[in-house]
Design an enzyme around this catalytic site. Structure first.
Site, PDB file in Angstrom:
ATOM      1  N   HIS A   1       0.857  -1.190   0.000  1.00 50.13           N
ATOM      2  CA  HIS A   1       0.000   0.000   0.000  1.00 50.13           C
ATOM      3  C   HIS A   1       0.889   1.235   0.000  1.00 50.13           C
ATOM      4  O   HIS A   1       1.178   1.808   1.054  1.00 50.13           O
ATOM      5  CB  HIS A   1      -0.907  -0.017   1.229  1.00 50.13           C
ATOM      6  CG  HIS A   1      -1.957   1.052   1.235  1.00 50.13           C
ATOM      7  ND1 HIS A   1      -3.232   0.839   1.733  1.00 50.13           N
ATOM      8  CD2 HIS A   1      -1.945   2.338   0.821  1.00 50.13           C
ATOM      9  CE1 HIS A   1      -3.937   1.953   1.623  1.00 50.13           C
ATOM     10  NE2 HIS A   1      -3.168   2.882   1.078  1.00 50.13           N
TER      11      HIS A   1
ATOM     12  N   GLU B   1      -2.596  -1.759  -3.347  1.00 48.96           N
ATOM     13  CA  GLU B   1      -3.775  -1.046  -2.858  1.00 48.96           C
ATOM     14  C   GLU B   1      -3.411   0.391  -2.533  1.00 48.96           C
ATOM     15  O   GLU B   1      -2.260   0.712  -2.231  1.00 48.96           O
ATOM     16  CB  GLU B   1      -4.368  -1.741  -1.641  1.00 48.96           C
ATOM     17  CG  GLU B   1      -3.458  -1.789  -0.425  1.00 48.96           C
ATOM     18  CD  GLU B   1      -4.098  -2.487   0.765  1.00 48.96           C
ATOM     19  OE1 GLU B   1      -4.953  -3.370   0.556  1.00 48.96           O
ATOM     20  OE2 GLU B   1      -3.735  -2.139   1.901  1.00 48.96           O
TER      21      GLU B   1
ATOM     22  N   HIS C   1      -8.221  -5.909   7.309  1.00 47.79           N
ATOM     23  CA  HIS C   1      -8.011  -4.859   8.307  1.00 47.79           C
ATOM     24  C   HIS C   1      -8.304  -5.415   9.693  1.00 47.79           C
ATOM     25  O   HIS C   1      -9.431  -5.718  10.047  1.00 47.79           O
ATOM     26  CB  HIS C   1      -8.867  -3.611   8.078  1.00 47.79           C
ATOM     27  CG  HIS C   1      -8.251  -2.381   8.692  1.00 47.79           C
ATOM     28  ND1 HIS C   1      -7.368  -1.572   8.013  1.00 47.79           N
ATOM     29  CD2 HIS C   1      -8.353  -1.855   9.932  1.00 47.79           C
ATOM     30  CE1 HIS C   1      -6.971  -0.583   8.800  1.00 47.79           C
ATOM     31  NE2 HIS C   1      -7.550  -0.740   9.968  1.00 47.79           N
TER      32      HIS C   1
END
Length: 237
Positions: free
Chosen positions: A43, A70, A190
């Site tokens: 990310h 991401e 998450h």
């Protein structure tokens, strides 16, 4: 079996704290694959406080499993993804100064924007996933804009799990069922951990992939990386 993609951002955080190349991010990614991970997630953020854009370029030619990039799709991110052409791009609406991602897309309000982005990535043969809350309306909106998959934002599940795991997982079950009715692939991520992962995987139907970074890397400090990856895979079996 649900696939495990290891998010290696925390490895980059440790490296960046001292400069240099220790730990070696590319070596860690390859070790994760060797130890059984079925994908690698990164990310990159605009300030490059953990994953650097050069890291993405370095990883791309050597990874042998699915590469998932991401992030918030600003112009630089879009250019990077189109250059690398990973197996999957996950669109996340996090602000540049966010410590971590903390909400999914409003797929109705941002429908036009998301549709254009998805068309751009699909033109390069990249599978697209949209980060969404466990809300059936947002799932329906994701289908309407043409995404291939959604990634359910699971922090609310992780927070609620210790007190009432059945209540915590219920909206995710409904969102997953709606996704499957609409023909969408399903990812999640998450705050998933060894404590809460098995129950989530057992309850949420048709889960394709989980992306786990913070908890997995934290566990690896005590248990070792190879052992930790095997433990997470066991929870998903």
């Amino acid at each position: 079996m649900t696939r495990l993609s290891v998010n290696i951002n925390k490895i980059a955080t440790i490296r960046n704290a001292r400069g240099g190349n220790n730990p070696d991010l590319v070596k860690v990614a390859l070790d994760c694959e060797r130890f059984g991970a079925q994908g690698i997630t990164v990310h990159p953020r605009p300030d490059e406080r953990h994953i650097r854009y050069q890291d993405v370029l370095d990883l791309s030619p050597v990874l042998t499993t699915e590469f998932n990039i991401e992030g918030n799709p600003d112009d630089r991110f879009i250019e990077l993804v189109k250059r690398v052409k990973p197996a999957q791009v996950t669109l996340v609406p996090d602000a540049p100064d966010a410590i971590t991602s903390n909400a999914g897309w409003d797929t109705i309000r941002h429908a036009d924007h998301l549709r254009k982005l998805i068309d751009t990535f699909k033109a390069d043969g990249i599978r697209v996933s949209i980060f969404v809350d466990a809300d059936e309306r947002m799932v329906e909106g994701a289908k309407a804009v043409g995404t291939d998959r959604i990634e359910l934002y699971t922090e609310p599940y992780a927070t609620g799990y210790p007190d009432d795991r059945d209540a915590a997982v219920a909206p995710f079950v409904r969102a997953a069922q709606r996704a499957h009715e609409l023909g969408l692939g399903l990812n999640a991520g998450h705050d998933l951990s060894l404590e809460n992962l098995r129950f989530f995987n057992e309850q949420v139907p048709g889960l394709d992939e989980v992306s786990i970074g913070h908890a997995l890397i934290s566990d690896a400090l005590y248990l070792g990386l190879e052992n930790t990856i095997q433990l997470y895979l066991r929870e998903l079996a």
